[in-house]
Each structure stands twice: as structure tokens, then as C-alpha cells.
Design an enzyme around this catalytic site. Structure first.
Site, mmCIF file in Angstrom:
data_model
loop_
_atom_site.group_PDB
_atom_site.id
_atom_site.type_symbol
_atom_site.label_atom_id
_atom_site.label_comp_id
_atom_site.label_asym_id
_atom_site.label_seq_id
_atom_site.Cartn_x
_atom_site.Cartn_y
_atom_site.Cartn_z
ATOM 1 N N GLY A 46 0.838 -1.194 0.000
ATOM 2 C CA GLY A 46 0.000 0.000 0.000
ATOM 3 C C GLY A 46 0.871 1.242 0.000
ATOM 4 O O GLY A 46 2.079 1.173 0.290
ATOM 5 N N GLN A 51 2.749 10.085 1.818
ATOM 6 C CA GLN A 51 4.052 9.417 1.941
ATOM 7 C C GLN A 51 5.005 9.833 0.821
ATOM 8 O O GLN A 51 6.214 9.643 0.947
ATOM 9 C CB GLN A 51 3.890 7.889 1.955
ATOM 10 C CG GLN A 51 3.156 7.374 3.197
ATOM 11 C CD GLN A 51 3.020 5.870 3.187
ATOM 12 O OE1 GLN A 51 2.113 5.332 2.568
ATOM 13 N NE2 GLN A 51 3.926 5.182 3.853
ATOM 14 N N CYS A 95 5.332 -0.119 7.796
ATOM 15 C CA CYS A 95 5.044 1.143 7.100
ATOM 16 C C CYS A 95 6.280 1.538 6.307
ATOM 17 O O CYS A 95 7.392 1.524 6.843
ATOM 18 C CB CYS A 95 4.705 2.227 8.115
ATOM 19 S SG CYS A 95 4.255 3.811 7.350
ATOM 20 N N LEU A 96 6.078 1.903 5.040
ATOM 21 C CA LEU A 96 7.219 2.284 4.205
ATOM 22 C C LEU A 96 7.852 3.590 4.705
ATOM 23 O O LEU A 96 8.998 3.875 4.371
ATOM 24 C CB LEU A 96 6.781 2.414 2.742
ATOM 25 C CG LEU A 96 6.291 1.101 2.110
ATOM 26 C CD1 LEU A 96 5.778 1.347 0.693
ATOM 27 C CD2 LEU A 96 7.394 0.037 2.094
ATOM 28 N N HIS A 137 -5.055 1.296 7.347
ATOM 29 C CA HIS A 137 -3.716 1.880 7.542
ATOM 30 C C HIS A 137 -3.516 3.051 6.568
ATOM 31 O O HIS A 137 -3.022 4.114 6.955
ATOM 32 C CB HIS A 137 -2.672 0.775 7.316
ATOM 33 C CG HIS A 137 -1.240 1.198 7.371
ATOM 34 N ND1 HIS A 137 -0.358 0.747 8.333
ATOM 35 C CD2 HIS A 137 -0.498 2.011 6.562
ATOM 36 C CE1 HIS A 137 0.838 1.264 8.113
ATOM 37 N NE2 HIS A 137 0.786 2.034 7.035
ATOM 38 N N GLU A 138 -3.927 2.857 5.299
ATOM 39 C CA GLU A 138 -3.719 3.913 4.285
ATOM 40 C C GLU A 138 -4.642 5.109 4.524
ATOM 41 O O GLU A 138 -4.219 6.261 4.371
ATOM 42 C CB GLU A 138 -3.928 3.353 2.873
ATOM 43 C CG GLU A 138 -3.031 2.175 2.487
ATOM 44 C CD GLU A 138 -1.561 2.397 2.753
ATOM 45 O OE1 GLU A 138 -1.102 3.550 2.741
ATOM 46 O OE2 GLU A 138 -0.857 1.397 3.001
ATOM 47 N N HIS A 141 -3.240 7.295 7.067
ATOM 48 C CA HIS A 141 -2.211 8.210 6.531
ATOM 49 C C HIS A 141 -2.855 9.497 6.018
ATOM 50 O O HIS A 141 -2.296 10.590 6.187
ATOM 51 C CB HIS A 141 -1.468 7.555 5.353
ATOM 52 C CG HIS A 141 -0.274 6.729 5.742
ATOM 53 N ND1 HIS A 141 0.803 7.230 6.432
ATOM 54 C CD2 HIS A 141 0.025 5.423 5.502
ATOM 55 C CE1 HIS A 141 1.711 6.280 6.612
ATOM 56 N NE2 HIS A 141 1.258 5.163 6.056
HETATM 57 O O1 K1U Z 1 1.409 2.466 3.923
HETATM 58 C C1 K1U Z 1 2.496 1.911 3.941
HETATM 59 O O2 K1U Z 1 3.432 2.381 4.554
HETATM 60 C C2 K1U Z 1 2.665 0.604 3.217
HETATM 61 C C3 K1U Z 1 2.610 -0.608 4.141
HETATM 62 C C4 K1U Z 1 1.173 -1.114 4.165
HETATM 63 C C5 K1U Z 1 0.805 -2.082 5.254
HETATM 64 C C6 K1U Z 1 1.549 -3.216 5.533
HETATM 65 C C7 K1U Z 1 1.141 -4.107 6.516
HETATM 66 C C8 K1U Z 1 -0.015 -3.878 7.207
HETATM 67 C C9 K1U Z 1 -0.738 -2.741 6.950
HETATM 68 C C10 K1U Z 1 -0.346 -1.853 5.958
HETATM 69 C C11 K1U Z 1 3.538 -1.664 3.573
HETATM 70 O O3 K1U Z 1 3.388 -2.111 2.491
HETATM 71 S S1 K1U Z 1 4.859 -2.177 4.592
HETATM 72 C C12 K1U Z 1 5.673 -3.440 3.601
HETATM 73 C C13 K1U Z 1 4.936 -4.731 3.544
HETATM 74 O O4 K1U Z 1 3.998 -4.941 4.298
HETATM 75 C C14 K1U Z 1 5.324 -5.777 2.566
HETATM 76 C C15 K1U Z 1 6.446 -5.637 1.795
HETATM 77 C C16 K1U Z 1 6.793 -6.631 0.885
HETATM 78 C C17 K1U Z 1 6.018 -7.745 0.757
HETATM 79 C C18 K1U Z 1 4.897 -7.902 1.535
HETATM 80 C C19 K1U Z 1 4.544 -6.917 2.442
HETATM 81 ZN ZN ZN Z 2 2.249 3.366 6.261
#
Ligand code: K1U
Ligand code: ZN
Length: 180
Positions: A46, A51, A95-96, A137-138, A141
Site C-alpha cells: 500500500g 508518503q 510502514c514504508l 492503515h492507508e 495516513h
Molecule cells: O502504507 C504503507 O506504509 C505501506 C505498508 C502497508 C501495510 C503493511 C502491513 C499492514 C498494513 C499496511 C507496507 O506495504 S509495509 C511493507 C509490507 O507490508 C510488505 C512488503 C513486501 C512484501 C509484503 C509486504
Molecule cells: Zn504506512
């Protein structure tokens, strides 16, 4: 389609409530395309517009379970939770904008979300499982809320401290000064 730099916590732009989009025009479609490119490159499941430093109510997601499964890209403009279940679900979140930090967060297990798609058409979708976690989560944000805001103050401060240190180290390696 360009990869845009992802803002890292702490950054004041990640704490702001984002403005609604009035018209889904070419500028918004370019933003959506760039956000998908940035999300897949990271990689993540996501990404919300703040972001990448754009304070508008736009998010993208792809919660396809594995590389073998077909991609499932969803772009939402002005998303709104119109119903949430009473039953809750705990999921580990990342979270990225807060890389390398993961914690359990409890949220409604199912949500119904109304939004406008990239063609400007009104849509509604019912989400459960990882998609329900991710969309909440998004949307958080877009309201200036991070998953660490659900944690106790001690845990949150520890994570913020580690992020400040990492940002300083990253800035020093690049020869710039860390903001916030
Ligand atoms: O919003 C963001 O920062 C993105 C975040 C979204 C998220 C992840 C987990 C639970 C709720 C919301 C991410 O994508 S973090 C990275 C991640 O989860 C992932 C990365 C590579 C493969 C699979 C998952
Ligand atoms: Zn996030």
C-alpha cells in the site's frame, strides 16, 4: 511512471490531514501511476499520497497474496469508511515511512469503503483480511495518523528515536541534513 521518494517518519507532512480531490484529472492519474510504481519498487502492499509528499486524499494498494497470484491493484480517491464490523482483528503492520519496524495493531476485521476510482467513477468495496488492515492503515495516513499512534507512548518514542538516528545516518551518508 516515476519512482517518487518516500518520506520517512518523523516528518511534519506525515501528520497533516490531506485535502479531498475535486476532479480526477491527468495530474491525479499521473500521481496514481507514480504511486503504484513507487509501491511495487519499495516493495509494499500500500501507499498513501502524503508518503510521497502530496497532501491529497489518494491511496493505492495491491494485497495479492503471492507472486504466483495475479496482481490486484486498487487506487482510491477520497476513500471513506462507510461501515465497520464490531469484531476486531489483530494484524502485524509495517510502514514504508517507518522501515524495519513492525507491530501488532487491532482494527475492525471488516470495513466497507466508498471511493472514486482513477476514471472518476464512484465505487464501494467490502474488505476483510489483509485488505481491511491495509485500507484502514492507508486511510489513517490521509488523516495524519501512523500505525505507531496505536502503540503505547514508550514503544512509540523508542521507534521515533530509532528513526531519527537512521535519518541522521542516511543524511550524513548523502552529505545532507535530516529534517524534523
Ligand atoms: O502504507 C504503507 O506504509 C505501506 C505498508 C502497508 C501495510 C503493511 C502491513 C499492514 C498494513 C499496511 C507496507 O506495504 S509495509 C511493507 C509490507 O507490508 C510488505 C512488503 C513486501 C512484501 C509484503 C509486504
Ligand atoms: Zn504506512
Amino acid at each position: 511512471m516515476a519512482i517518487r521518494p518516500i518520506l520517512l517518519h518523523p516528518d511534519p507532512r506525515l501528520k497533516k490531514r490531506c485535502e479531498p480531490v475535486e476532479t480526477v484529472d491527468e495530474e491525479i492519474r499521473t500521481l496514481i501511476a507514480d504511486m503504484f510504481t513507487t509501491m511495487y519498487d519499495a516493495p509494499g502492499i500500500g501507499l498513501a499520497a502524503p508518503q510521497v509528499g502530496v497532501l491529497r486524499r489518494v491511496l493505492v494498494m495491491d494485497c495479492a497474496k503471492s507472486d504466483e497470484e495475479d496482481p490486484a491493484p486498487i487506487a482510491m480517491v477520497n476513500p471513506e469508511v462507510v461501515w465497520e464490523s464490531d469484531d476486531l482483528n489483530v494484524h502485524e503492520e509495517g510502514c514504508l515511512s517507518i522501515p524495519e519496524e513492525f507491530n501488532d495493531v487491532e482494527r475492525p476485521a471488516q470495513v466497507r469503503v466508498a471511493y472514486t476510482d482513477a476514471e472518476g467513477t464512484a465505487q464501494e468495496i467490502e474488505c476483510d483480511g489483509l485488505l481491511a488492515t491495509c485500507v484502514q492503515h492507508e486511510i489513517d495516513h490521509l488523516n495524519g495518523k501512523l500505525f505507531i499512534d496505536y502503540l503505547g507512548p514508550m514503544k512509540r518514542q523508542m521507534i521515533t528515536g530509532r528513526m531519527k538516528k537512521r535519518k541522521k545516518e542516511k543524511a550524513a551518508a548523502k552529505g545532507t541534513t535530516a529534517k524534523a
